[in-house]
Scaffold this active site. Sequence first.
Site, PDB file in Angstrom:
ATOM      1  N   CYS A 236       0.853  -1.192   0.000  1.00  0.00           N
ATOM      2  CA  CYS A 236       0.000   0.000   0.000  1.00  0.00           C
ATOM      3  C   CYS A 236       0.884   1.235   0.000  1.00  0.00           C
ATOM      4  O   CYS A 236       1.856   1.305   0.759  1.00  0.00           O
ATOM      5  CB  CYS A 236      -0.884  -0.020   1.246  1.00  0.00           C
ATOM      6  SG  CYS A 236      -1.994   1.393   1.337  1.00  0.00           S
TER       7      CYS A 236
ATOM      8  N   HIS B 285      -8.826  -3.847  -2.715  1.00  0.00           N
ATOM      9  CA  HIS B 285      -7.872  -3.103  -1.871  1.00  0.00           C
ATOM     10  C   HIS B 285      -8.238  -1.612  -1.843  1.00  0.00           C
ATOM     11  O   HIS B 285      -8.292  -0.997  -0.777  1.00  0.00           O
ATOM     12  CB  HIS B 285      -6.441  -3.306  -2.390  1.00  0.00           C
ATOM     13  CG  HIS B 285      -5.410  -2.544  -1.619  1.00  0.00           C
ATOM     14  ND1 HIS B 285      -4.477  -3.151  -0.811  1.00  0.00           N
ATOM     15  CD2 HIS B 285      -5.164  -1.202  -1.520  1.00  0.00           C
ATOM     16  CE1 HIS B 285      -3.719  -2.226  -0.243  1.00  0.00           C
ATOM     17  NE2 HIS B 285      -4.102  -1.032  -0.670  1.00  0.00           N
ATOM     18  N   GLU B 286      -8.509  -1.039  -3.024  1.00  0.00           N
ATOM     19  CA  GLU B 286      -8.850   0.389  -3.086  1.00  0.00           C
ATOM     20  C   GLU B 286     -10.204   0.655  -2.449  1.00  0.00           C
ATOM     21  O   GLU B 286     -10.402   1.662  -1.772  1.00  0.00           O
ATOM     22  CB  GLU B 286      -8.830   0.894  -4.542  1.00  0.00           C
ATOM     23  CG  GLU B 286      -7.481   0.804  -5.234  1.00  0.00           C
ATOM     24  CD  GLU B 286      -6.331   1.342  -4.396  1.00  0.00           C
ATOM     25  OE1 GLU B 286      -6.508   2.359  -3.695  1.00  0.00           O
ATOM     26  OE2 GLU B 286      -5.255   0.729  -4.415  1.00  0.00           O
TER      27      GLU B 286
ATOM     28  N   HIS C 291     -10.119   1.168   1.161  1.00  0.00           N
ATOM     29  CA  HIS C 291      -9.695   2.512   1.580  1.00  0.00           C
ATOM     30  C   HIS C 291     -10.895   3.444   1.773  1.00  0.00           C
ATOM     31  O   HIS C 291     -10.898   4.255   2.700  1.00  0.00           O
ATOM     32  CB  HIS C 291      -8.756   3.138   0.540  1.00  0.00           C
ATOM     33  CG  HIS C 291      -7.316   2.735   0.701  1.00  0.00           C
ATOM     34  ND1 HIS C 291      -6.590   2.996   1.837  1.00  0.00           N
ATOM     35  CD2 HIS C 291      -6.468   2.097  -0.137  1.00  0.00           C
ATOM     36  CE1 HIS C 291      -5.349   2.545   1.687  1.00  0.00           C
ATOM     37  NE2 HIS C 291      -5.254   1.979   0.491  1.00  0.00           N
TER      38      HIS C 291
HETATM   39 ZN   LIG Z   1      -3.603   1.009  -0.219  1.00  0.00          ZN
END
Ligand SMILES: [Zn+2]
Length: 196
Positions: free
Chosen positions: A105, A147-148, A151
């Site tokens: 990340c 993954h995004e 966030h």
């Molecule tokens: Zn990340």
Amino acid sequence: MILPIIAYGDPVLRKVADDIDAEYPNLKELISNMWDTMYNASGVGLAAPQIGLPIRLFLVDTTPFADDEDLTETEQKQLQGFKQVFINAHIEEETGTEWPFNEGCLSIPDVREDVTRKDTIKITYLDEHFKEHSKTFDGLLARVIQHEYDHIEGVLFTDKLSPLKRRMLKGRLTNSSKRKINVDYRMKFPASKIAR
Ligand SMILES: [Zn+2]
């Protein structure tokens, strides 16, 4: 314009981000700056909280993964040139077999760990023209989006590790928030609030 990337430990990375509308100020410029920032840091994805904005916006360009020789030709084709803006995204469904992948990340530069996630997602989102899409993605493409997406839900990949692994990483995570790391892109650290 390249923006500083928010480092681990900043509360903005922990907020559940809000939807935006087409009137969001300077959105076109913001998206352009986020692309610049992501490419400058050699990332395959970047979410708005990582540049300090708690809004449901992230970008993905999986092209760098397409060179991976371990992938099938179909997978390589799928990743080559996949460049997409996701606004107000919502994952409707995650299905399929769970599989591990070594994730990193841009907000936690010196940590890479295997994370297990389901293979397939169904996601609704708006593109940069506020056109609505509902799509299914799988494999590495789904992985980057997951993954995004995390966030904008205030979740980091390190949250998904075992308690033991997290304990072992504690020192390195603390370093990540205190500028005791070497990175070749601009970051903003919560301990100092000063960009470098
Ligand atoms: Zn990340």
